[in-house]
Design a protein around this motif. Sequence first.
Motif, short mmCIF file in Angstrom:
data_model
loop_
_atom_site.label_atom_id
_atom_site.label_comp_id
_atom_site.label_asym_id
_atom_site.label_seq_id
_atom_site.Cartn_x
_atom_site.Cartn_y
_atom_site.Cartn_z
N TYR A 123 -44.89 -6.48 40.74
CA TYR A 123 -44.14 -6.58 39.48
C TYR A 123 -44.41 -7.95 38.87
O TYR A 123 -44.50 -8.95 39.59
CB TYR A 123 -42.63 -6.42 39.73
N PRO A 124 -44.51 -8.02 37.53
CA PRO A 124 -44.79 -9.32 36.90
C PRO A 124 -43.68 -10.31 37.12
O PRO A 124 -42.51 -9.94 37.33
CB PRO A 124 -44.96 -8.96 35.41
N SER A 125 -44.03 -11.59 37.07
CA SER A 125 -43.08 -12.68 37.22
C SER A 125 -43.26 -13.64 36.06
O SER A 125 -44.38 -13.89 35.61
CB SER A 125 -43.33 -13.40 38.56
N GLU B 48 -48.23 -15.63 39.55
CA GLU B 48 -49.31 -14.70 39.87
C GLU B 48 -49.25 -14.29 41.34
O GLU B 48 -49.47 -13.13 41.69
CB GLU B 48 -50.66 -15.35 39.55
N ARG C 275 -46.53 -11.74 41.60
CA ARG C 275 -46.99 -10.46 41.05
C ARG C 275 -47.86 -9.71 42.07
O ARG C 275 -47.69 -8.50 42.28
CB ARG C 275 -47.78 -10.67 39.76
#
Length: 478
Positions: A126-128, A118, A121
Amino acid sequence: MGRKGLDYEDLNENVKKVQYAVRGELYLRASELQKEGKRIIFTNVGNPHALGQKPLTFPRQVVALCQAPFLLDDPNVGLIFPADAIARAKHYLAMAPGGLGAYSDSRGIPGVRKEVAEFIRRRDGYPSDPELIYLTDGASKGVMQMLNAIIRNGRDGILVPVPQYPLYSAAISLFGGSLVPYYLDEEANWGLDLVNTRQSVAAARSNGITVRAMVIINPGNPTGQCLSEANLREILNFCYQENLVLLADEVYQQNVYQDERPFISARKVLFDMGGPISREVQLISFHTVSKGYWGECGQRGGYFEMTNIPPKTVDEIYKVASIALSPNVPGQIFMGLMMNPPKPGDISYLKFATESKSILDSLRRRAQIMTDGFNSCRNVVCNFTEGAMYSFPQIRLPQRAMDTARSAGKEPDVFYCLKLLEATGISTVPGSGFGQKEGVFHLRTTILPAEEDMPAIMSSFKKFNDSFMEQYQDYSKL
């Protein structure tokens, strides 16, 4: 009786090749002098708490409660600990069945890895994936694990910036690989010259070396430079063209002391670039609780994140991680707290923010004091410390000093640093421990001594240096 397995003559040759200047000859001599009663200022290693930095209150409160969970049952616990620290301790204990004394998942506590994902991110946009994040005993263990996976034999090369943090040269030697240097340009504030880097790769390949990965340290250690977005794009394009894994050492990302080039992660730039490059470049990113304004070196908390790594390779990395069973659990809790600190509105937020800002503001001032101090000295030139925790001044040694050093069997910068230590008690690291161009000499010192002590330390350095230069000046050339 014949030789035994741990007799020196029969040790693994790779172990004998390892050199680690940060805890080398200078440090050992400093320790001897300290035992003799001399006051030593250990500026040889980025160890903030050892030089007087106070721990942040909130994370220590939380970990104290996690270490002694029976305190949570005490009816008076709320008189000593704030409610948000109590709540956070319960949060982590719920993630760790058996508490801090039990092994965790070999990759780290899943809930903490989610907190890391989080954070990434929020930072990058960008999501992880927490399944691609491994918690480690400090960043160093992660670096060593990845180098061990990449290096197959002595013909495998790793591109490393010079000057470099000797973890890389030591680990590459230990695993039997080849270090391929690329030189940073001191006159361009330790900037990266990709023409030089391409030449390094070509020279290595002509000698039969397969260059497999490239290391960047951003902000730089020992050089303190911060890479711009344009720099990172060039590096990522280079790795794409040359088919190299990028190892991004980003442990100093909180330590930035100028506004022109704020920290930006290699991962964010990679995804911003889009197209095939964002899906093809293999990237490993490292972070730790040891640096920044936390400085929790002894807690040994760190992580690495894998980007564009094939699933079968991830499985192999998990297998190796599982040999050690578990990274240390208190260090994992510190990492979770670093990734998820108090937020505005929380009871502890104001104190946490005040403590953090005070440390970073002071580090910025100390960076300037030290840079100005070095540049006021005879035959010393120092670039401003843009980030990290170090100054890396160039010491322009007279020929007589170099000749005297070599007649004593010492490298000239080692000779200078030993004389400095004996005269002032200031323990530094010679530039030769990090790599430097032939005939050019440096030393590395941290900017971590207490701010109120810094003027006296720099005055002591100047007095020694100018006397040393006078003693060894070759007047025949004047």
